[in-house]
Design an enzyme around this catalytic site. Structure first.
Site, mmCIF file in Angstrom:
data_model
loop_
_atom_site.group_PDB
_atom_site.id
_atom_site.type_symbol
_atom_site.label_atom_id
_atom_site.label_comp_id
_atom_site.label_asym_id
_atom_site.label_seq_id
_atom_site.Cartn_x
_atom_site.Cartn_y
_atom_site.Cartn_z
ATOM 1 N N THR A 61 9.375 -6.544 -7.535
ATOM 2 C CA THR A 61 9.364 -5.252 -8.212
ATOM 3 C C THR A 61 9.701 -5.416 -9.689
ATOM 4 O O THR A 61 10.334 -6.393 -10.097
ATOM 5 C CB THR A 61 10.344 -4.274 -7.542
ATOM 6 N N GLN A 107 16.477 -1.585 -10.733
ATOM 7 C CA GLN A 107 15.407 -2.434 -10.212
ATOM 8 C C GLN A 107 15.916 -3.840 -9.935
ATOM 9 O O GLN A 107 15.483 -4.490 -8.980
ATOM 10 C CB GLN A 107 14.243 -2.490 -11.203
ATOM 11 N N HIS A 113 17.073 -4.972 -6.390
ATOM 12 C CA HIS A 113 16.152 -5.224 -5.280
ATOM 13 C C HIS A 113 16.153 -6.675 -4.848
ATOM 14 O O HIS A 113 16.127 -6.987 -3.660
ATOM 15 C CB HIS A 113 14.722 -4.844 -5.685
ATOM 16 N N GLU A 124 4.720 -2.222 -13.006
ATOM 17 C CA GLU A 124 4.710 -1.435 -11.770
ATOM 18 C C GLU A 124 5.295 -0.051 -12.059
ATOM 19 O O GLU A 124 4.700 0.970 -11.717
ATOM 20 C CB GLU A 124 5.540 -2.163 -10.712
ATOM 21 N N HIS A 125 6.469 -0.025 -12.662
ATOM 22 C CA HIS A 125 7.118 1.226 -13.078
ATOM 23 C C HIS A 125 7.331 1.176 -14.581
ATOM 24 O O HIS A 125 7.901 0.209 -15.090
ATOM 25 C CB HIS A 125 8.493 1.398 -12.428
ATOM 26 N N ASP A 160 11.077 6.535 -6.443
ATOM 27 C CA ASP A 160 11.259 5.731 -5.229
ATOM 28 C C ASP A 160 11.448 6.597 -3.997
ATOM 29 O O ASP A 160 11.129 6.166 -2.887
ATOM 30 C CB ASP A 160 12.480 4.821 -5.390
ATOM 31 N N GLU A 215 -38.620 -7.716 -9.633
ATOM 32 C CA GLU A 215 -37.567 -8.569 -9.077
ATOM 33 C C GLU A 215 -38.116 -9.574 -8.073
ATOM 34 O O GLU A 215 -37.349 -10.259 -7.386
ATOM 35 C CB GLU A 215 -36.487 -7.697 -8.417
ATOM 36 N N HIS A 246 -40.064 -5.084 -0.599
ATOM 37 C CA HIS A 246 -39.405 -3.813 -0.890
ATOM 38 C C HIS A 246 -40.446 -2.749 -1.262
ATOM 39 O O HIS A 246 -40.390 -1.605 -0.808
ATOM 40 C CB HIS A 246 -38.419 -3.976 -2.068
#
Length: 440
Positions: free
Chosen positions: A240, A262, A265, A332-333, A366, A420, A425
């Protein structure tokens, strides 16, 4: 306690050169693949027997079965602290408010008269959700995974969380109680790479899933990478991280507290302050020491996290440069604690989630902001989003053209097919018009 990176004085480099100057944890998922591969394949071949063996080896518990009995889930809710129950119920309520608004609706576009393309959104049929159970217990992650899956309309939801020796080999009771509050009754006592393998391959107890989501350690991340292509995943979650863009108006007490929040964690957790104010940097450094000393998990998590190479105070000449730094970092944050914070936040391009001003800390997100906390890490916010209802939906285009609508564009299709060198096709259209495509 925390290092400094001084980017003042010279023009900031661009792109990768700037990213290389910024702190980041070492998290080598590729190296972990070699260790998770035999575990995953063992689960493939031996199923529940392998899961029971790994529970004994890694978690120190002896299990007879992996699936948690429904009565254990109900008992966990009955024994839940009323205050914790009330907090979880409020977290669920707010998450539902936000995620209910994310569901996309079917839309039909008339391209030409008689020709339509409809985009419909279909939920995956079955998901396996992972709730970590290592250093901490995360009932909030149960909420953040289950709510968007339910709001997307996923019909079959299973959850895995590591067995706990302190709870007779069951996942933590608060995890089980959160499942009960959310109406999830298919829960497995399985952790790590083996839990991801259980969902990917299926066992005699657990049907295979189409998708696996949820944060975890490096072994969970490596297993997700191993199964990419066989199952859908949300992200390879790394350690984190928080980044704070702040100026002289920020309160150093708040900034220090948020960095520590943080860091608690994991010893690999990243805490980064980006500021154009040297006095603020100094004030935050002074504030860290007493706040850390008053915290829990100091020696095993907070101190190594703050002192690690992944954490730093980054000094810049201006908030414009600070904005470049946080965009290069892709946190992340990301908290924005500046004068006119909303305006600066609106200019951020790369972040998992943005928290605006002094009264929107990451801790709110959170648990009870209503937003989702399963977010991209390791700079992946520059190309990936956090978990949402969209994560569990697949967009399917439904093409419906009449004969006349096809005739109008058939010559263009044939021309492009032949350009192509794919004449069959074009032949697929010619066959519909007696081998002579109308010219328009």
């Amino acid at each position: 306690m925390i290092s400094r990176i001084d980017l003042r004085g010279d023009s900031l480099p661009e792109g990768g050169a700037l990213r290389d100057l910024l702190p980041r944890a070492e998290f080598d998922v590729a190296a972990a693949l070699d260790k998770v591969r035999p575990i995953c394949e063992d689960v493939h071949h031996r199923g529940t027997a392998a899961l029971i063996e790994y529970a004994r080896k890694f978690d120190g518990v002896v299990l007879e079965r992996i699936r948690v009995p429904e009565e254990a889930i109900k008992a966990a809710l009955e024994g839940l602290d009323p205050a914790v129950r009330a907090a979880l119920e409020e977290s669920i309520r707010r998450a539902r408010i936000v995620h209910a608004q994310q569901r996309r609706s079917e839309h039909t576009t008339q391209v030409v008269p008689g020709g339509t393309v409809t985009e419909k959104w279909v939920p995956v049929e079955r998901v396996g959700l992972y709730a970590p159970g290592g250093r901490s217990v995360y009932p909030s992650s149960v909420v953040m995974n289950v709510v968007p899956a339910q709001e997307a309309g996923v019909g079959s939801i299973a959850l895995a969380s590591p067995p706990q020796a302190d709870f007779d080999g069951l996942p933590h009771p608060t995890i089980l109680a959160a499942c009960a509050l959310l109406g999830v009754d298919e829960v497995y006592a399985a952790g790590g790479a083996q839990a991801v393998a259980m969902f990917a391959y299926g066992t005699d107890e657990c049907a295979p899933a189409n998708m696996v989501t949820g944060p975890g350690n490096i072994w969970v991340a490596a297993a997700k990478r191993y199964f990419t292509g066989k199952i859908g995943i949300d992200t390879e979650a790394g350690p984190t991280e928080i980044a704070i863009l702040a100026d002289s108006t920020a309160d150093p007490v708040h900034v220090a507290a948020d960095l520590i929040s943080q860091a608690e964690h994991d010893p690999l957790a990243a805490a980064v302050l980006v500021t154009d104010s040297a006095p603020l940097a100094e004030a935050v450094e002074r504030e860290l020491a007493p706040q850390v000393a008053a915290s829990k998990h100091v020696e095993d998590r907070i101190k190594p996290a703050l002192a690690g190479r992944q954490s730093a105070i980054v000094l810049v000449d201006s908030l414009e440069d600070g904005l470049k730094v946080v965009d290069a970092y892709g946190a992340e944050h990301l908290e924005v604690q500046t004068a006119d914070a909303a305006a600066w936040a609106a200019r951020v391009r790369n972040a998992g989630a943005i928290f605006v001003g002094p009264w929107s800390p990451v801790s709110l997100g959170d648990y009870c902001a209503g937003s989702n906390h399963v977010l991209p890490t390791g700079g992946c916010a520059c190309h990936s989003s956090g978990l949402s209802v969209q994560s569990f939906l697949r967009g399917i285009h439904v093409v419906d053209y009449s004969r006349d609508a096809l005739a109008e564009v058939a010559h263009h299709v044939v021309t492009l097919a032949e350009a192509e060198d794919l004449p069959a096709h074009g032949a697929a259209l010619k066959a519909r018009f007696g081998w002579k495509v109308p010219q328009r």
